[in-house]
Design a protein around this motif. Structure first.
Motif, PDB file in Angstrom:
ATOM      1  N   ILE A 227      -3.835   2.559  67.281  1.00  0.00           N
ATOM      2  CA  ILE A 227      -4.048   4.320  67.355  1.00  0.00           C
ATOM      3  C   ILE A 227      -5.223   5.010  66.999  1.00  0.00           C
ATOM      4  O   ILE A 227      -5.904   6.177  67.895  1.00  0.00           O
ATOM      5  CB  ILE A 227      -2.658   4.734  67.417  1.00  0.00           C
ATOM      6  CG1 ILE A 227      -1.020   4.318  68.989  1.00  0.00           C
ATOM      7  CG2 ILE A 227      -2.581   6.431  68.200  1.00  0.00           C
ATOM      8  CD1 ILE A 227      -1.743   3.976  69.787  1.00  0.00           C
ATOM      9  N   PRO A 228      -5.317   4.606  65.762  1.00  0.00           N
ATOM     10  CA  PRO A 228      -6.006   5.718  65.264  1.00  0.00           C
ATOM     11  C   PRO A 228      -7.122   5.472  65.763  1.00  0.00           C
ATOM     12  O   PRO A 228      -8.266   5.918  65.977  1.00  0.00           O
ATOM     13  CB  PRO A 228      -6.655   4.687  63.381  1.00  0.00           C
ATOM     14  CG  PRO A 228      -4.949   4.134  63.435  1.00  0.00           C
ATOM     15  CD  PRO A 228      -4.766   4.219  64.415  1.00  0.00           C
ATOM     16  N   MET A 229      -7.822   4.628  66.409  1.00  0.00           N
ATOM     17  CA  MET A 229      -9.402   4.189  67.444  1.00  0.00           C
ATOM     18  C   MET A 229      -9.402   4.646  68.546  1.00  0.00           C
ATOM     19  O   MET A 229     -10.124   5.576  68.523  1.00  0.00           O
ATOM     20  CB  MET A 229      -9.061   2.638  67.003  1.00  0.00           C
ATOM     21  CG  MET A 229     -10.245   2.318  68.211  1.00  0.00           C
ATOM     22  SD  MET A 229     -10.931   0.761  68.719  1.00  0.00           S
ATOM     23  CE  MET A 229     -10.899  -0.276  67.525  1.00  0.00           C
ATOM     24  N   ALA A 230      -8.365   5.241  68.937  1.00  0.00           N
ATOM     25  CA  ALA A 230      -7.866   5.642  69.714  1.00  0.00           C
ATOM     26  C   ALA A 230      -8.272   7.359  69.807  1.00  0.00           C
ATOM     27  O   ALA A 230      -8.502   8.073  70.658  1.00  0.00           O
ATOM     28  CB  ALA A 230      -6.560   6.023  71.185  1.00  0.00           C
ATOM     29  N   ILE A 231      -7.314   7.969  69.029  1.00  0.00           N
ATOM     30  CA  ILE A 231      -7.343   9.260  68.320  1.00  0.00           C
ATOM     31  C   ILE A 231      -8.611   9.433  68.367  1.00  0.00           C
ATOM     32  O   ILE A 231      -9.478  10.498  68.431  1.00  0.00           O
ATOM     33  CB  ILE A 231      -6.691   9.296  67.305  1.00  0.00           C
ATOM     34  CG1 ILE A 231      -4.907   9.606  67.310  1.00  0.00           C
ATOM     35  CG2 ILE A 231      -6.608  10.372  66.790  1.00  0.00           C
ATOM     36  CD1 ILE A 231      -3.594   9.597  67.091  1.00  0.00           C
ATOM     37  N   LEU A 232     -10.229   8.427  66.999  1.00  0.00           N
ATOM     38  CA  LEU A 232     -11.055   8.822  66.625  1.00  0.00           C
ATOM     39  C   LEU A 232     -11.842   8.769  67.992  1.00  0.00           C
ATOM     40  O   LEU A 232     -12.424  10.026  68.085  1.00  0.00           O
ATOM     41  CB  LEU A 232     -11.410   7.605  65.749  1.00  0.00           C
ATOM     42  CG  LEU A 232     -12.891   7.849  64.995  1.00  0.00           C
ATOM     43  CD1 LEU A 232     -13.131   9.308  64.834  1.00  0.00           C
ATOM     44  CD2 LEU A 232     -13.331   6.582  64.604  1.00  0.00           C
ATOM     45  N   GLY A 233     -11.665   7.653  68.711  1.00  0.00           N
ATOM     46  CA  GLY A 233     -12.277   8.082  70.194  1.00  0.00           C
ATOM     47  C   GLY A 233     -12.532   9.588  70.764  1.00  0.00           C
ATOM     48  O   GLY A 233     -13.479  10.171  71.314  1.00  0.00           O
ATOM     49  N   THR A 234     -10.696  10.322  70.872  1.00  0.00           N
ATOM     50  CA  THR A 234     -10.562  11.326  71.108  1.00  0.00           C
ATOM     51  C   THR A 234     -11.904  12.506  70.821  1.00  0.00           C
ATOM     52  O   THR A 234     -12.199  13.093  71.501  1.00  0.00           O
ATOM     53  CB  THR A 234      -9.459  11.359  71.270  1.00  0.00           C
ATOM     54  OG1 THR A 234      -8.116  10.592  72.330  1.00  0.00           O
ATOM     55  CG2 THR A 234      -8.845  12.561  72.543  1.00  0.00           C
TER      56      THR A 234
ATOM     57  N   CYS B 121      -3.218  12.558  72.999  1.00  0.00           N
ATOM     58  CA  CYS B 121      -5.088  12.383  72.864  1.00  0.00           C
ATOM     59  C   CYS B 121      -5.104  12.320  74.849  1.00  0.00           C
ATOM     60  O   CYS B 121      -6.087  13.237  75.193  1.00  0.00           O
ATOM     61  CB  CYS B 121      -5.358  11.005  73.260  1.00  0.00           C
ATOM     62  SG  CYS B 121      -5.155  10.943  70.811  1.00  0.00           S
ATOM     63  N   ASN B 122      -4.525  11.971  75.940  1.00  0.00           N
ATOM     64  CA  ASN B 122      -4.925  12.563  77.262  1.00  0.00           C
ATOM     65  C   ASN B 122      -4.094  13.704  77.380  1.00  0.00           C
ATOM     66  O   ASN B 122      -4.632  14.170  78.619  1.00  0.00           O
ATOM     67  CB  ASN B 122      -3.863  11.575  77.783  1.00  0.00           C
ATOM     68  CG  ASN B 122      -4.392  10.062  77.861  1.00  0.00           C
ATOM     69  OD1 ASN B 122      -5.686   9.396  77.863  1.00  0.00           O
ATOM     70  ND2 ASN B 122      -3.444   9.007  77.885  1.00  0.00           N
ATOM     71  N   GLY B 123      -3.590  14.524  76.650  1.00  0.00           N
ATOM     72  CA  GLY B 123      -3.420  15.926  76.724  1.00  0.00           C
ATOM     73  C   GLY B 123      -5.098  16.577  76.550  1.00  0.00           C
ATOM     74  O   GLY B 123      -5.234  17.320  77.400  1.00  0.00           O
ATOM     75  N   LEU B 124      -4.902  16.050  75.621  1.00  0.00           N
ATOM     76  CA  LEU B 124      -6.482  17.084  75.520  1.00  0.00           C
ATOM     77  C   LEU B 124      -7.358  16.715  76.272  1.00  0.00           C
ATOM     78  O   LEU B 124      -8.190  17.100  76.548  1.00  0.00           O
ATOM     79  CB  LEU B 124      -6.955  15.928  73.356  1.00  0.00           C
ATOM     80  CG  LEU B 124      -8.333  16.682  73.300  1.00  0.00           C
ATOM     81  CD1 LEU B 124      -8.184  18.889  73.283  1.00  0.00           C
ATOM     82  CD2 LEU B 124      -8.634  16.249  72.556  1.00  0.00           C
TER      83      LEU B 124
ATOM     84  N   GLY C  75      -2.432  19.790  80.949  1.00  0.00           N
ATOM     85  CA  GLY C  75      -1.412  18.305  80.152  1.00  0.00           C
ATOM     86  C   GLY C  75      -0.312  18.251  80.374  1.00  0.00           C
ATOM     87  O   GLY C  75       0.355  16.767  80.407  1.00  0.00           O
ATOM     88  N   ILE C  76       0.255  18.830  81.224  1.00  0.00           N
ATOM     89  CA  ILE C  76       1.880  18.255  81.936  1.00  0.00           C
ATOM     90  C   ILE C  76       1.388  17.569  83.026  1.00  0.00           C
ATOM     91  O   ILE C  76       2.047  16.666  83.501  1.00  0.00           O
ATOM     92  CB  ILE C  76       2.583  19.495  82.752  1.00  0.00           C
ATOM     93  CG1 ILE C  76       2.882  20.825  81.766  1.00  0.00           C
ATOM     94  CG2 ILE C  76       3.365  19.206  83.071  1.00  0.00           C
ATOM     95  CD1 ILE C  76       3.391  21.610  81.479  1.00  0.00           C
ATOM     96  N   LEU C  77       0.141  17.883  83.825  1.00  0.00           N
ATOM     97  CA  LEU C  77      -0.265  16.808  85.104  1.00  0.00           C
ATOM     98  C   LEU C  77      -0.688  15.888  84.659  1.00  0.00           C
ATOM     99  O   LEU C  77      -0.447  14.900  85.376  1.00  0.00           O
ATOM    100  CB  LEU C  77      -1.077  17.967  85.504  1.00  0.00           C
ATOM    101  CG  LEU C  77      -1.251  17.299  87.193  1.00  0.00           C
ATOM    102  CD1 LEU C  77      -0.639  17.542  87.581  1.00  0.00           C
ATOM    103  CD2 LEU C  77      -3.276  18.688  87.558  1.00  0.00           C
TER     104      LEU C  77
END
Length: 513
Positions: A297-304, A362-365, A392-394
């Motif tokens: 998850i930290p990798m994914a957040i950094l990528g975001t 992350c996907n919301g952002l 973000g909801i969609l």
């Protein structure tokens, strides 16, 4: 040592120190502290008539001053466009980290490898013919110098007494006919946009996609699919001319690529995920949905965060003009929509009684950023927050529908983020464009206005473009994946998938335990 001896040594050491230090202070004061006005610390005298290229040095004529001013304007625009392109190129690292973090560690080298190589594949494909197909009919970008000497040509079909631009025909291999500073700047900027599209399906098809099949895909989408739809919207093609030909607002408008970049990539990702099928173990025999968690998850957040940073090149850079003051509004709207997408996703999960899943945050952002990409230059900050909040909801609703109802396995939610919210982005432009920007866009006088500001026809043009994008890309990519499967299997063997793709496909482990 006696105390008196220590005191004497201390005295003499201090005395020696001051003998050295005091002269040093005097020299420092003379050389630094005393002001000198021979230099130009304020910059007021840097850049004078002497710096203008002139027949008589220091005495430029009015024409020479005008030429220098025009040269500087275009230089600023080219430099801004290139710097923005460099930022967008860095987004490739963000995609690699997000997709790899959301997938299993046994496939790290494979997922990273696809995100790495799609850059090279996409660039070569776009250089060969993709750029020519997309912009060969509209190479005279005035903000980048107008490409003097370049003669663009668009293949046109005449229907109902109207001209429908289909595809460009100039600029293959960036040949000598387009050997121009403005054209090359445009190529670099548009190439990294294309690469964003090409990398999106690597997330939806991750953990079971044959690397050889992926190589064919990388060339196909960069050479044909992305350029063709891009031509219709940004290259002077028929969607951009819906306003001129049929009075539908300013035609299909997409400032920075909600449809051209993200929806094309998202719909291609959907078609690929359907053809390749779900990962082993994703869906049970009785229909239950099994979560296959990502490994980092930290990798994914950094990528975001890297993607969010790169978006400041993506959207503001699409002005192609460093002197366009709208850049600040575009940048703020981009930032606000992404933030709103994150917070609305958080509140939606809380409202559903769920924990705040970092992956969905992350996907919301990203969903907010995708959605604002089309309308970012045409809306105010309040509208950008609304657009991002809906996104973000969609993204959560769309992801759950695709995953649980349709049983389509998309490990990173590529279609929900880029496909669904790419569509929402261009539709939102048709609703919220406030008429403060876009005079003359696509050859139509007046500014761009959406349905809420009095122009229902603009919304209709956005609907036509959105529907066209989905039908065209889905049909073409679905057929492509089916046919490419005949050339080389699109999916790896069950044994390779279960054991991990790193060794069977790449020959190395992503992590050495």
């Amino acid at each position: 040592m006696r105390l008196s001896d220590f005191t004497k040594s201390l005295y003499f050491s201090r005395k020696g120190f001051f003998k050295i230090f005091i002269p040093f202070l005097i020299i420092l004061f003379i050389t630094v502290a005393i002001p000198s006005y021979a230099q130009d610390a304020t910059g007021a005298n840097t850049g004078t008539a002497a710096d203008v290229t002139a027949t008589v040095a220091g005495k430029p004529t009015l024409e020479e001053v005008a030429a220098s001013s025009g040269h500087n304007k275009i230089a600023i625009n080219i430099m801004w466009t290139l710097l923005a392109g460099f930022l967008v190129m860095f987004m490739q690292a963000g995609f690699a980290l997000v997709e790899t973090g959301f997938t299993q560690k046994k496939n790290v080298a494979h997922t990273m490898g696809m995100n790495f190589l799609v850059y090279a594949l996409g660039m070569i494909g776009f250089w060969i013919c993709g750029f020519a197909f997309m912009f060969g009919g509209a190479l005279n970008a005035a903000t980048l110098g107008g490409a003097p000497g370049v003669v663009p040509h668009e293949y046109i079909v005449h229907i109902f007494g109207k001209d429908f631009g289909i595809i460009g025909t100039v600029g293959f291999f960036l040949n000598s006919k387009v050997y121009d500073v403005g054209v090359f700047a445009l190529f670099l900027f548009q190439m990294v946009f294309m690469d964003t599209t090409a990398t999106i399906p690597t997330g939806s098809m991750a953990e079971r996609w044959s690397f050889k099949s992926f190589l064919i895909f990388g060339l196909f989408i960069s050479m044909f699919v992305y350029p063709l739809f891009g031509n219709w919207v940004w290259g002077g093609g028929w969607l951009s001319q819906l306003g001129v030909n049929f009075g539908l607002g300013h035609g299909h408008v997409d400032f920075a690529g909600s449809s051209v970049v993200h929806m094309v990539g998202g719909v291609a990702a959907l078609a690929g995920a359907i053809v390749i099928g779900p990962r082993i173990g994703k869906y049970g025999k009785s229909g239950e949905v099994n979560t296959i968690p990502g490994h980092n998850i930290p990798m994914a957040i950094l990528g975001t965060f890297i993607l969010a940073f790169g978006w400041f090149g993506f959207n503001p850079g699409s002005t192609l003009a460093g002197g366009d003051y709208r850049i600040s509004i575009v940048a703020v709207n981009t930032m606000m929509a992404g933030t709103a997408g994150t917070l609305s996703a958080l509140l939606f999960m809380y409202a559903k009684g769920q924990k705040p899943d970092p992956g969905m945050l992350c996907n919301g952002l990203l969903a907010g950023l995708v959605a604002i990409t089309a309308p970012c230059a045409f809306v105010n900050s309040i509208s950008s927050v609304i657009i991002g909040a809906i996104a973000g909801i969609l993204v959560i609703v769309a992801y759950n529908f695709v995953d649980r109802k349709l049983k389509i396995d998309d490990p990173v939610g590529a279609f929900a983020v880029h496909g669904v919210n790419g569509a929402w982005g261009v539709l939102s432009l048709g609703l919220f464009a406030d008429g403060s920007y876009g005079d003359g866009w696509n050859g139509v006088p007046g500014t761009v206005k959406g349905l809420f500001y009095g122009d229902a026809k603009q919304f209709l043009a956005q609907c036509i473009g959105t529907l066209t994008c989905f039908v065209f890309v889905f049909v073409v990519m679905y057929i492509f994946f089916k046919l490419s499967n005949k050339i080389t299997p699109i999916r790896v063997s069950p044994e390779a998938e279960i054991g991990g793709l790193d060794i069977p496909e790449m020959g190395v482990h992503g992590y050495v335990d």
